[in-house]
Scaffold this motif. Structure first.
Motif, short mmCIF file in Angstrom:
data_model
loop_
_atom_site.label_atom_id
_atom_site.label_comp_id
_atom_site.label_asym_id
_atom_site.label_seq_id
_atom_site.Cartn_x
_atom_site.Cartn_y
_atom_site.Cartn_z
N ASN A 154 -0.77 8.86 0.55
CA ASN A 154 -1.69 7.73 0.55
C ASN A 154 -3.12 8.17 0.82
OD1 ASN A 154 0.21 5.38 0.26
ND2 ASN A 154 1.12 6.35 2.06
N ILE A 209 -8.57 4.68 -4.73
CA ILE A 209 -7.95 3.89 -3.69
C ILE A 209 -7.63 2.49 -4.21
CG2 ILE A 209 -10.18 3.15 -2.73
CD1 ILE A 209 -8.84 3.19 0.04
N ASP A 210 -6.50 1.98 -3.80
CA ASP A 210 -6.01 0.68 -4.25
C ASP A 210 -6.79 -0.44 -3.55
OD1 ASP A 210 -4.60 -1.52 -5.10
OD2 ASP A 210 -2.74 -1.01 -4.03
N GLY A 218 0.80 -1.22 0.00
CA GLY A 218 0.00 0.00 0.00
C GLY A 218 0.83 1.27 0.00
N SER A 219 2.13 1.16 0.02
CA SER A 219 2.95 2.35 0.06
C SER A 219 3.41 2.71 -1.34
CB SER A 219 4.17 2.12 0.97
OG SER A 219 5.00 1.12 0.43
N ASP A 260 -0.51 1.56 5.07
CA ASP A 260 -0.98 2.69 4.28
C ASP A 260 -1.47 2.16 2.94
OD1 ASP A 260 1.53 4.94 5.51
OD2 ASP A 260 -0.60 4.92 5.98
N ILE A 261 -2.66 2.58 2.54
CA ILE A 261 -3.24 2.16 1.27
C ILE A 261 -3.16 3.35 0.31
CG2 ILE A 261 -5.22 1.16 0.11
CD1 ILE A 261 -3.94 -0.63 2.27
N ARG A 262 -2.52 3.17 -0.81
CA ARG A 262 -2.24 4.24 -1.74
C ARG A 262 -3.38 4.43 -2.74
NH1 ARG A 262 2.13 1.57 -5.98
NH2 ARG A 262 0.85 -0.22 -6.60
N GLN A 298 -8.39 10.35 -5.71
CA GLN A 298 -7.34 11.35 -5.68
C GLN A 298 -7.89 12.68 -6.16
OE1 GLN A 298 -3.69 9.91 -7.33
NE2 GLN A 298 -2.68 11.91 -7.29
N ASN A 324 2.40 8.22 -5.66
CA ASN A 324 1.40 8.14 -6.71
C ASN A 324 1.81 8.99 -7.90
OD1 ASN A 324 -0.48 6.58 -5.05
ND2 ASN A 324 -0.61 8.46 -3.85
N LYS A 379 -4.84 4.91 6.23
CA LYS A 379 -4.11 3.86 6.94
C LYS A 379 -5.15 2.91 7.52
CE LYS A 379 -0.53 4.90 9.52
NZ LYS A 379 0.56 4.14 8.83
N TYR A 404 -6.11 10.47 5.27
CA TYR A 404 -5.13 11.51 5.00
C TYR A 404 -5.74 12.70 4.27
CZ TYR A 404 -1.76 7.98 6.42
OH TYR A 404 -1.05 7.03 7.13
#
Length: 297
Positions: free
Chosen positions: A50, A72-73, A5-6, A64-66, A42, A9, A53, A92
């Motif tokens: 990200n 979102i992933d 998840g890191s 952390d999910i990016r 985004q 982007n 979390k 975030y």
């Protein structure tokens, strides 16, 4: 090696163009200056952080999910959580202000992933959402942004039946300071120094793009409030908001009782953006951008 998840982007120009075509463009690229911005998509092409979390309930491991291609992933989210439920410990802030909404107490963290059914989605659309079950909330540190000269907020939310004043977020001490409640069937609610206008109570409301605008004037109709592009009926006036610099603690998934916020709001939240300015002149364009992505109305 990058952890689950890191990662940054960083998009190619082709990827950015594809995202813009699909989503209506990066909202904060056009309407900048947000005080805080939370979303599972985004919102800015320059944002490299990200999305959230997430704590895995089975062993309390966090990741952390990016964002991937502007969203979102969900693959990374599912890989992290597996057959366990996943809960948000941080949402975030995508503005430039780092006003992250946090919750360190596991029992009070809202849910984003179900170990049986997968990523949480609302009843109105298929995009991921964060679920408030009545026992959780996220809270920011004190925000230094000044709201007394006007503000705008937008929320994308599905509300579940509730018997109090439902609202999206409020300040840490509502009876004496700044807070903004969600829109209802005829008004929004704004508190300052104990002054309030009361919204109607209501039951389930699936698929709402809500907005409230305040122009900073004294004794005006502050609730240029809309739901899904339609202005709500009713008119409310309050005393102009006093200076609030440095005292705004935002609480997501919160409600009001006795002058203080508390958890107990049920529903799914997908996006919440607050500007410290009156954006009513941009209302249609902002709503079009949000609705192009969520397809709510």
């Amino acid at each position: 090696m990058l952890g689950l998840g890191s990662g940054i982007n960083k998009l190619s120009s082709a990827e950015a163009a594809a995202i813009a075509a699909r989503s209506g463009g990066y909202l904060l690229d056009t309407y900048s200056g947000a005080a805080a911005a939370y979303s599972l998509r985004q919102l800015s092409s320059s944002y490299s952080g990200n999305a959230v979390k997430v704590r895995r309930a089975s062993d309390n491991a966090e990741a952390d999910i990016r964002f991937v291609n502007g969203e979102i992933d969900t693959t990374g989210l599912a890989s992290h959580c597996g057959s366990s439920n996943g809960f948000v410990s941080a949402w975030y802030d995508q503005s430039s202000n780092s006003n992250d909404a946090m919750q360190t107490t596991a029992a009070n963290q809202p849910k984003i992933y179900d170990g049986t059914t997968g990523v949480v989605t609302p009843g109105s659309n298929s995009n991921p959402a964060i679920d408030g079950d009545g026992n959780n909330y996220l809270r920011t540190a004190a925000i230094s942004t000044e709201f007394a000269n006007g503000y705008t907020y937008y929320a994308v939310v599905d509300e579940i039946g509730y018997n109090r004043f439902p609202f999206i977020y409020g300040e840490n001490n509502e009876s004496t300071s700044f807070s903004m409640h969600c829109v209802t069937t005829n008004s929004g609610t704004h508190r300052n120094g104990g002054v309030t206008t009361s919204p109607l109570q209501r039951g389930d409301r699936d698929g709402l793009i809500q907005s409230v605008f305040y122009d900073g004037s004294t004794n005006v109709d502050v609730f240029m409030s809309h739901e899904n592009g339609t202005q709500n009926s009713g008119s409310n006036t309050v005393t102009a908001l006093a200076s609030t610099t440095g005292g705004n603690i935002l609480t997501l998934f919160s409600s009001w009782s006795g002058g203080n916020p508390f958890q107990n709001v049920t529903g799914q939240l997908q996006e919440l953006i607050i500007w410290p300015t009156d954006q009513s002149s941009n209302r249609t364009a902002i709503e079009d951008n949000i609705n192009t992505f969520y397809s709510i109305y």
